[in-house]
Design a protein around this motif. Structure first.
Motif, PDB file in Angstrom:
ATOM      1  N   GLY A  10      47.105  73.629  74.007  1.00 20.47           N
ATOM      2  CA  GLY A  10      46.570  72.524  73.219  1.00 20.47           C
ATOM      3  C   GLY A  10      47.108  71.169  73.597  1.00 20.47           C
ATOM      4  O   GLY A  10      46.758  70.169  72.947  1.00 20.47           O
ATOM      5  N   GLY A  11      47.956  71.092  74.628  1.00 15.90           N
ATOM      6  CA  GLY A  11      48.481  69.802  75.051  1.00 15.90           C
ATOM      7  C   GLY A  11      47.500  69.077  75.975  1.00 15.90           C
ATOM      8  O   GLY A  11      46.375  69.519  76.201  1.00 15.90           O
ATOM      9  N   THR A  12      47.942  67.945  76.496  1.00 18.45           N
ATOM     10  CA  THR A  12      47.108  67.144  77.389  1.00 18.45           C
ATOM     11  C   THR A  12      47.848  66.913  78.702  1.00 18.45           C
ATOM     12  O   THR A  12      49.075  66.888  78.745  1.00 18.45           O
ATOM     13  CB  THR A  12      46.755  65.796  76.761  1.00 18.45           C
ATOM     14  N   TRP A  13      47.056  66.718  79.786  1.00 18.30           N
ATOM     15  CA  TRP A  13      47.607  66.475  81.123  1.00 18.30           C
ATOM     16  C   TRP A  13      47.326  65.040  81.555  1.00 18.30           C
ATOM     17  O   TRP A  13      46.264  64.488  81.262  1.00 18.30           O
ATOM     18  CB  TRP A  13      46.974  67.425  82.143  1.00 18.30           C
ATOM     19  N   THR A  14      48.299  64.463  82.238  1.00 14.40           N
ATOM     20  CA  THR A  14      48.115  63.157  82.865  1.00 14.40           C
ATOM     21  C   THR A  14      48.720  63.205  84.260  1.00 14.40           C
ATOM     22  O   THR A  14      49.558  64.051  84.567  1.00 14.40           O
ATOM     23  CB  THR A  14      48.788  62.038  82.055  1.00 14.40           C
ATOM     24  N   CYS A  15      48.250  62.294  85.055  1.00 13.25           N
ATOM     25  CA  CYS A  15      48.798  62.207  86.421  1.00 13.25           C
ATOM     26  C   CYS A  15      48.728  60.777  86.921  1.00 13.25           C
ATOM     27  O   CYS A  15      47.926  59.975  86.414  1.00 13.25           O
ATOM     28  CB  CYS A  15      48.004  63.104  87.376  1.00 13.25           C
ATOM     29  N   CYS A  16      49.584  60.513  87.840  1.00 12.98           N
ATOM     30  CA  CYS A  16      49.438  59.317  88.681  1.00 12.98           C
ATOM     31  C   CYS A  16      49.346  58.039  87.855  1.00 12.98           C
ATOM     32  O   CYS A  16      48.312  57.354  87.860  1.00 12.98           O
ATOM     33  CB  CYS A  16      48.211  59.459  89.573  1.00 12.98           C
ATOM     34  N   GLY A  17      50.400  57.756  87.111  1.00  8.61           N
ATOM     35  CA  GLY A  17      50.419  56.532  86.318  1.00  8.61           C
ATOM     36  C   GLY A  17      49.779  56.663  84.958  1.00  8.61           C
ATOM     37  O   GLY A  17      49.334  55.670  84.377  1.00  8.61           O
ATOM     38  N   GLY A  18      49.732  57.904  84.423  1.00 12.81           N
ATOM     39  CA  GLY A  18      49.225  58.089  83.065  1.00 12.81           C
ATOM     40  C   GLY A  18      47.735  58.314  82.964  1.00 12.81           C
ATOM     41  O   GLY A  18      47.176  58.311  81.862  1.00 12.81           O
ATOM     42  N   VAL A  19      47.063  58.518  84.074  1.00 13.06           N
ATOM     43  CA  VAL A  19      45.620  58.766  84.041  1.00 13.06           C
ATOM     44  C   VAL A  19      45.370  60.196  83.559  1.00 13.06           C
ATOM     45  O   VAL A  19      46.025  61.136  84.002  1.00 13.06           O
ATOM     46  CB  VAL A  19      45.005  58.567  85.445  1.00 13.06           C
ATOM     47  N   GLY A  20      44.415  60.353  82.641  1.00  9.41           N
ATOM     48  CA  GLY A  20      44.108  61.675  82.105  1.00  9.41           C
ATOM     49  C   GLY A  20      43.630  62.626  83.193  1.00  9.41           C
ATOM     50  O   GLY A  20      42.995  62.225  84.174  1.00  9.41           O
ATOM     51  N   HIS A  21      43.947  63.897  83.017  1.00  5.45           N
ATOM     52  CA  HIS A  21      43.589  64.912  84.012  1.00  5.45           C
ATOM     53  C   HIS A  21      43.229  66.197  83.292  1.00  5.45           C
ATOM     54  O   HIS A  21      43.698  66.475  82.189  1.00  5.45           O
ATOM     55  CB  HIS A  21      44.759  65.146  84.978  1.00  5.45           C
ATOM     56  N   SER A  22      42.398  67.012  83.941  1.00 11.02           N
ATOM     57  CA  SER A  22      41.930  68.257  83.319  1.00 11.02           C
ATOM     58  C   SER A  22      43.000  69.343  83.286  1.00 11.02           C
ATOM     59  O   SER A  22      42.898  70.296  82.517  1.00 11.02           O
ATOM     60  CB  SER A  22      40.714  68.791  84.078  1.00 11.02           C
ATOM     61  N   GLY A  23      44.023  69.239  84.136  1.00 11.02           N
ATOM     62  CA  GLY A  23      45.021  70.302  84.238  1.00 11.02           C
ATOM     63  C   GLY A  23      44.665  71.337  85.290  1.00 11.02           C
ATOM     64  O   GLY A  23      45.421  72.278  85.506  1.00 11.02           O
ATOM     65  N   THR A  24      43.536  71.152  85.964  1.00 10.12           N
ATOM     66  CA  THR A  24      43.152  72.019  87.085  1.00 10.12           C
ATOM     67  C   THR A  24      43.216  71.185  88.359  1.00 10.12           C
ATOM     68  O   THR A  24      42.468  70.205  88.503  1.00 10.12           O
ATOM     69  CB  THR A  24      41.742  72.592  86.899  1.00 10.12           C
ATOM     70  N   TYR A  25      44.111  71.580  89.256  1.00  9.70           N
ATOM     71  CA  TYR A  25      44.294  70.817  90.491  1.00  9.70           C
ATOM     72  C   TYR A  25      43.281  71.282  91.537  1.00  9.70           C
ATOM     73  O   TYR A  25      43.186  72.475  91.841  1.00  9.70           O
ATOM     74  CB  TYR A  25      45.719  71.007  91.016  1.00  9.70           C
ATOM     75  N   VAL A  26      42.532  70.302  92.070  1.00 14.90           N
ATOM     76  CA  VAL A  26      41.516  70.600  93.080  1.00 14.90           C
ATOM     77  C   VAL A  26      42.028  70.094  94.428  1.00 14.90           C
ATOM     78  O   VAL A  26      42.107  68.886  94.651  1.00 14.90           O
ATOM     79  CB  VAL A  26      40.165  69.938  92.738  1.00 14.90           C
ATOM     80  N   PRO A  27      42.382  71.008  95.332  1.00 15.89           N
ATOM     81  CA  PRO A  27      42.898  70.574  96.631  1.00 15.89           C
ATOM     82  C   PRO A  27      41.883  69.701  97.375  1.00 15.89           C
ATOM     83  O   PRO A  27      40.677  69.865  97.227  1.00 15.89           O
ATOM     84  CB  PRO A  27      43.149  71.896  97.372  1.00 15.89           C
ATOM     85  N   PHE A  28      42.431  68.778  98.149  1.00 15.81           N
ATOM     86  CA  PHE A  28      41.677  67.855  98.985  1.00 15.81           C
ATOM     87  C   PHE A  28      41.050  66.720  98.175  1.00 15.81           C
ATOM     88  O   PHE A  28      40.780  65.648  98.724  1.00 15.81           O
ATOM     89  CB  PHE A  28      40.592  68.597  99.789  1.00 15.81           C
ATOM     90  N   LEU A  29      40.839  66.945  96.858  1.00 16.24           N
ATOM     91  CA  LEU A  29      40.270  65.893  96.018  1.00 16.24           C
ATOM     92  C   LEU A  29      41.329  65.210  95.165  1.00 16.24           C
ATOM     93  O   LEU A  29      41.333  63.982  95.036  1.00 16.24           O
ATOM     94  CB  LEU A  29      39.159  66.459  95.122  1.00 16.24           C
ATOM     95  N   ASP A  30      42.219  65.991  94.561  1.00 15.22           N
ATOM     96  CA  ASP A  30      43.263  65.417  93.711  1.00 15.22           C
ATOM     97  C   ASP A  30      44.429  64.905  94.552  1.00 15.22           C
ATOM     98  O   ASP A  30      44.643  65.321  95.695  1.00 15.22           O
ATOM     99  CB  ASP A  30      43.770  66.465  92.713  1.00 15.22           C
TER     100      ASP A  30
END
Length: 398
Positions: A188-208
């Motif tokens: 139930g938590g939330t994911w962020t990346c790269c300076g606080g930008v929201g993220h789905s929590g699923t890492y997509v290689p070559f795109l993320d």
């Protein structure tokens, strides 16, 4: 003498010992102003301390005056402090309940839990329960007990798990970051990346982007948010190029196997059809046809990449060698093929260059059917695959 609780009143006569007679006069030796007529002492006016009073009984014509002095000690009443309400998180440090009370409570009281069972003054938020806690300080010298309460509003601390590192290959399938967190994080938590930008929590290689992916679980009540970080690194997938088929003639020169693959493969290693290691070069004179496998290894997160080169090797036709053959005019079955030498390939075509007609049947020449002279016969083999044909001439002198 006697002891009186502050804020109360006491009849000083009751502090006299023996069998005193009533009707005497009380004197306030310390001028407290707290002595009323009849010997009623108001400790609230006098304050805390020791005070001297004298009880005087007048004498008669035959009896002298009698008096006695007493000391009255006024003691403070019990102080349990004042009530308080304290929001608290379950991951807070252990603490003393007494420290949560307002005012300056006495330290010799007793704590009672929400069900009014006696408990220790030490409270551990990790194992304790929220609710109303009561502190009671027992009074003495006529003082009533005093009590105060602490209402603990206990909230469970959020759990985002622990930090973790994760390496992935650029050609891998998308990866769910949640199972990578250490510990037992809440959903139930939330994911962020790269300076606080929201993220789905699923890492997509070559795109993320690689970097720090932060998982945050919102805290309730007095609990702050909890967060944990997955440090993602992405390794570039190895490139072995694309498979290909290459045809070569056995008489061709040495060629580079990697150059025959499609694309721009990385440095790798070759293996021959039987699995043995093979150099990067192919020598048609000694190497065999078959499927050669090119393997490029990647980082620890990447599987090796492979491509195949199917080499189709065609052997060069050999028509033998030009030669001159002297035969007798009486020989009716001269096999011209033998004149080409032992390396000549069968299956070729004979050409009657001179034009002897029926005297040449296949490779057999009938010298008796022609006159004396010199006759030319050509032998040719067709080309195959990448190989050109070959031809030689047999000169027969009859």
């Amino acid at each position: 003498s006697g002891t009186v609780c502050s804020g109360t009143q006491a009849d000083l006569f009751t502090f006299l010992t023996g069998t005193p007679q009533p009707g005497g006069i009380w004197r306030d030796l310390d001028n407290t102003g707290a002595l009323a007529s009849g010997g009623l002492f108001n400790a609230g006016i006098a304050g805390v301390g020791e005070f001297d009073f004298c009880y005087v009984h007048p004498g008669s014509a035959n009896c002298p005056v009698d008096s006695v002095q007493i000391v009255v000690t006024v003691v403070p009443g019990p102080d349990a402090g004042s009530n308080s309400t304290v929001p608290m998180c379950s991951n807070a440090n252990q603490l003393s309940l007494t420290s949560l009370l307002g005012g300056s409570p006495d330290t010799d009281g007793q704590w009672f839990g929400p069900t009014f069972n006696p408990i220790s003054a030490q409270f551990n938020p990790a194992t304790g329960a929220g609710g109303l806690y009561t502190y009671v300080v027992t009074g003495d010298a006529g003082c009533a007990n005093d009590s105060a309460t602490v209402l603990i509003l206990l909230s469970t601390a959020p759990n985002a798990g622990g930090n973790a590192s994760f390496s992935i290959c650029s050609n891998s399938d998308p990866a769910d970051l949640f199972p990578i967190l250490s510990g037992a994080p809440q959903t139930g938590g939330t994911w962020t990346c790269c300076g606080g930008v929201g993220h789905s929590g699923t890492y997509v290689p070559f795109l993320d982007n690689t970097g720090q992916y932060v998982y945050t679980v919102t805290g309730q009540g007095a609990c702050p948010n909890a967060s944990a970080t997955v440090f993602v690194t992405e390794q570039v997938a190895p490139n072995a190029g694309m498979s290909n088929t290459y045809e070569a003639c056995s008489s061709a020169g040495i060629f580079n196997l990697t150059a025959q693959l499609i694309g721009a493969p990385n440095n790798g290693t070759w293996s021959a059809p039987g699995g043995a290691t093979h150099p990067n070069t192919f020598n048609p004179a000694v190497d065999s046809s078959g499927i050669y496998i090119y393997t490029v290894t990647g980082g620890s997160s990447c599987m090796p990449a492979t491509a195949t080169l199917t080499v189709v090797l065609t052997y060069t036709p050999d028509a033998g060698n030009d030669s001159t053959l002297a035969v007798c005019s009486t020989e009716a079955a001269v096999d011209l093929f033998l004149a080409l030498g032992p390396d000549a390939d069968t299956g070729g075509t004979w050409v009657d260059v001179t034009g002897v007609g029926s005297a040449l049947q296949g490779s057999i020449f009938d010298a008796s059917a022609v006159g004396l002279g010199t006759y030319l016969f050509g032998y040719s083999l067709p080309g195959s695959g990448q190989c050109l044909g070959d031809a030689d001439t047999v000169t027969v002198v009859v």
